[in-house]
Design an enzyme around this catalytic site. Sequence first.
Site, short mmCIF file in Angstrom:
data_model
loop_
_atom_site.label_atom_id
_atom_site.label_comp_id
_atom_site.label_asym_id
_atom_site.label_seq_id
_atom_site.Cartn_x
_atom_site.Cartn_y
_atom_site.Cartn_z
N HIS A 98 0.84 -1.20 0.00
CA HIS A 98 0.00 0.00 0.00
C HIS A 98 0.87 1.24 0.00
O HIS A 98 1.97 1.26 0.54
CB HIS A 98 -0.95 0.02 1.20
CG HIS A 98 -0.29 -0.25 2.51
ND1 HIS A 98 0.06 -1.52 2.91
CD2 HIS A 98 0.10 0.58 3.50
CE1 HIS A 98 0.63 -1.46 4.09
NE2 HIS A 98 0.67 -0.19 4.48
N HIS B 104 0.89 5.13 1.20
CA HIS B 104 0.26 6.14 2.07
C HIS B 104 0.35 7.49 1.36
O HIS B 104 1.45 7.90 0.94
CB HIS B 104 1.02 6.28 3.39
CG HIS B 104 0.98 5.09 4.28
ND1 HIS B 104 0.09 4.97 5.33
CD2 HIS B 104 1.73 3.96 4.31
CE1 HIS B 104 0.32 3.82 5.97
NE2 HIS B 104 1.31 3.19 5.37
#
Length: 129
Positions: A115, A117
């Site tokens: 992922h 951010h």
Amino acid sequence: MASEKEAALAAVPNDSPTIFDKIIKKEIPSTVVFEDEKVLAFRDINPQAPTHIVIIPKVKDGLTGLSKAEERHVEILGYLLYVAKVVAKQEGLEDGYRVVINDGPNGCQSVYHIHVHLIGGRQMNWPPG
Ligand code: 5GP
């Protein structure tokens, strides 16, 4: 709740399903800010800035973290960064923002589904903690 660092050190780095699979399947709620066939972007449950969004691929394909990247992942890795830019614009982060990928225990990664951010809405500092 444990600190981000404690959560990261407690996390087991493997390819098992994570909380993000449940978020993708809408089995647990999240505030989605962008979605298409390849990625999902949603607000972080523990925001570190006024804007804190997590951008994930819908299909993990072994990409538990950046350190597991193979050549076949090049397209999705680039697309995650492109979506970060699109969402930053959508969020009105004209004055800048930070994009972070934590990797492994030393990188404070707590969820083993890659992922990005997207963090903004305040002045960042350098070096990071
Ligand atoms: P990491 O520490 O692995 O780089 O980032 C994982 C992020 O996912 C953390 O910032 C954490 O707050 C966020 N997170 C973990 N569980 C949930 C959840 O159930 N919902 C949302 N929206 N974010 C989550």
